[in-house]
Motif scaffolding. Structure first.
Motif, short mmCIF file in Angstrom:
data_model
loop_
_atom_site.label_atom_id
_atom_site.label_comp_id
_atom_site.label_asym_id
_atom_site.label_seq_id
_atom_site.Cartn_x
_atom_site.Cartn_y
_atom_site.Cartn_z
N ASP A 62 1.86 -18.42 -42.11
CA ASP A 62 2.96 -19.34 -42.42
C ASP A 62 4.31 -18.67 -42.25
O ASP A 62 5.26 -19.28 -41.77
CB ASP A 62 2.81 -19.91 -43.83
CG ASP A 62 1.65 -20.88 -43.94
OD1 ASP A 62 1.26 -21.46 -42.89
OD2 ASP A 62 1.13 -21.06 -45.05
N SER A 63 4.39 -17.41 -42.66
CA SER A 63 5.65 -16.67 -42.50
C SER A 63 6.03 -16.55 -41.04
O SER A 63 7.19 -16.74 -40.67
CB SER A 63 5.53 -15.27 -43.10
OG SER A 63 5.26 -15.35 -44.47
N VAL A 64 5.04 -16.27 -40.20
CA VAL A 64 5.31 -16.13 -38.77
C VAL A 64 5.73 -17.47 -38.18
O VAL A 64 6.66 -17.55 -37.39
CB VAL A 64 4.07 -15.56 -38.04
CG1 VAL A 64 4.26 -15.61 -36.53
CG2 VAL A 64 3.81 -14.13 -38.49
N LYS A 65 5.06 -18.55 -38.59
CA LYS A 65 5.42 -19.89 -38.09
C LYS A 65 6.84 -20.27 -38.51
O LYS A 65 7.51 -21.02 -37.81
CB LYS A 65 4.44 -20.94 -38.61
CG LYS A 65 3.08 -20.85 -37.96
CD LYS A 65 2.15 -21.89 -38.57
CE LYS A 65 0.74 -21.71 -38.09
NZ LYS A 65 -0.19 -22.64 -38.76
N ALA A 66 7.29 -19.75 -39.64
CA ALA A 66 8.61 -20.09 -40.14
C ALA A 66 9.73 -19.36 -39.41
O ALA A 66 10.87 -19.79 -39.43
CB ALA A 66 8.70 -19.79 -41.64
N VAL A 67 9.40 -18.24 -38.78
CA VAL A 67 10.40 -17.47 -38.04
C VAL A 67 10.92 -18.35 -36.90
O VAL A 67 10.18 -19.12 -36.32
CB VAL A 67 9.78 -16.17 -37.48
CG1 VAL A 67 10.74 -15.43 -36.58
CG2 VAL A 67 9.32 -15.28 -38.61
N LEU A 68 12.17 -18.20 -36.60
CA LEU A 68 12.72 -18.98 -35.50
C LEU A 68 11.86 -18.82 -34.26
O LEU A 68 11.54 -17.70 -33.87
CB LEU A 68 14.15 -18.51 -35.17
CG LEU A 68 15.20 -18.78 -36.23
CD1 LEU A 68 16.51 -18.12 -35.84
CD2 LEU A 68 15.39 -20.27 -36.42
N PRO A 69 11.44 -19.92 -33.64
CA PRO A 69 10.55 -19.83 -32.48
C PRO A 69 11.07 -18.92 -31.37
O PRO A 69 10.30 -18.19 -30.77
CB PRO A 69 10.45 -21.28 -32.01
CG PRO A 69 10.66 -22.07 -33.25
CD PRO A 69 11.68 -21.29 -34.04
N LYS A 70 12.37 -18.92 -31.11
CA LYS A 70 12.90 -18.06 -30.06
C LYS A 70 12.69 -16.59 -30.40
O LYS A 70 12.31 -15.80 -29.54
CB LYS A 70 14.38 -18.33 -29.82
CG LYS A 70 14.65 -19.43 -28.86
CD LYS A 70 16.11 -19.44 -28.49
CE LYS A 70 16.32 -20.30 -27.28
NZ LYS A 70 17.70 -20.33 -26.86
N LEU A 71 12.93 -16.23 -31.63
CA LEU A 71 12.76 -14.85 -32.06
C LEU A 71 11.29 -14.46 -31.90
O LEU A 71 10.97 -13.41 -31.36
CB LEU A 71 13.22 -14.66 -33.51
CG LEU A 71 13.00 -13.26 -34.11
CD1 LEU A 71 13.80 -12.23 -33.32
CD2 LEU A 71 13.40 -13.26 -35.56
N PHE A 72 10.39 -15.32 -32.36
CA PHE A 72 8.97 -15.03 -32.25
C PHE A 72 8.55 -14.94 -30.79
O PHE A 72 7.80 -14.05 -30.40
CB PHE A 72 8.15 -16.10 -32.97
CG PHE A 72 6.67 -15.82 -32.91
CD1 PHE A 72 6.13 -14.76 -33.61
CD2 PHE A 72 5.84 -16.60 -32.14
CE1 PHE A 72 4.78 -14.49 -33.55
CE2 PHE A 72 4.49 -16.34 -32.08
CZ PHE A 72 3.96 -15.28 -32.79
N ALA A 73 9.04 -15.84 -29.96
CA ALA A 73 8.68 -15.84 -28.55
C ALA A 73 9.13 -14.55 -27.87
O ALA A 73 8.42 -14.00 -27.04
CB ALA A 73 9.28 -17.05 -27.85
#
Length: 177
Positions: A141-152
Motif C-alpha cells: 500500500d505504501s508503494v502504491k501511494a507513492v507518486l506513480p511517476k516517482l515509482f515508475a
C-alpha cells in the motif's frame, strides 16, 4: 572485451547471460544502435549460426542484419527457449516474491525474468503491478501511494523494455496503478 559465444543449445538462463554479456560489450565498445544485431550475430556458432543463416535467408540478409536488438532478442527467445523451460520461467515469474527485506535480489530476478518472458510485463502497467504484488504485503500500500511517476522512475532498475515503454507512454502506465 569479448562477449560470450552463443551456440543456441544452452537454454533460457544461458541465453539471458548472453544478452547481458552482449549489452555490456555494446556499451564498452560504444556500438551504434543500428549495428547491434550485426555485432551480436558475430558470436553465433553451431545451432545459433545455422539459425541465423536461415533468418537471413528468410528475411533477406540486409533486413535481418538491420533488426533492432530488442526485436532480435524477442525472436531468439521464441527460437531458443524450449517451451517447457519457458513455462517454468512463467511459473517462477508468477510466484516470485520478495523475501524479507532483500529487494535487490527480488528486483534483479524480476528483471531477468522480464527479459525472458516480456509478454508478462507488457504493457508497463502489468510490470508495475507484478512488481508491487511481489513485495511484502505490509509495504504494498505504501508503494502504491507513492507518486506513480516517482515509482515508475525507480523501475528503471527493471528490464530496459519497461523503461522504454515508460518513456513512450507515461500517462497510460501511471494511470493504471
Amino acid at each position: 572485451m569479448n562477449p560470450l559465444k552463443f551456440d543456441g543449445s544452452e537454454g533460457a538462463t544461458a541465453l539471458l547471460e548472453r544478452y547481458q554479456s552482449m549489452e555490456s560489450t555494446f556499451l564498452h565498445i560504444e556500438c551504434p544502435e543500428d549495428k547491434t544485431t550485426r555485432f551480436a550475430s558475430s558470436v553465433f556458432g553451431k545451432r545459433a549460426l545455422t539459425w541465423w543463416v536461415q533468418e537471413k535467408s528468410t528475411r533477406g540478409a540486409e533486413v535481418a542484419k538491420a533488426l533492432p536488438w530488442e526485436e532480435l532478442k524477442g525472436i531468439m527467445n521464441e527460437d531458443f527457449c524450449p517451451p517447457n523451460e519457458l513455462m517454468n520461467l512463467e511459473v517462477e515469474f508468477f510466484n516470485l516474491k520478495q523475501v524479507g527485506s532483500d529487494k535487490v535480489t527480488y528486483t534483479a530476478r524480476l528483471n531477468e525474468l522480464s527479459i525472458l518472458v516480456p509478454h508478462l510485463v507488457t504493457p508497463l502497467s502489468r510490470g508495475i503491478s507484478k512488481y508491487i504484488q511481489g513485495l511484502p504485503r505490509q509495504i504494498q500500500d505504501s508503494v502504491k501511494a507513492v507518486l506513480p511517476k516517482l515509482f515508475a522512475r525507480r523501475l528503471s532498475l527493471l528490464h530496459p523494455c519497461l523503461t522504454t515503454t515508460l518513456r513512450r507512454e507515461p500517462s497510460k502506465a501511471t494511470r493504471r496503478l
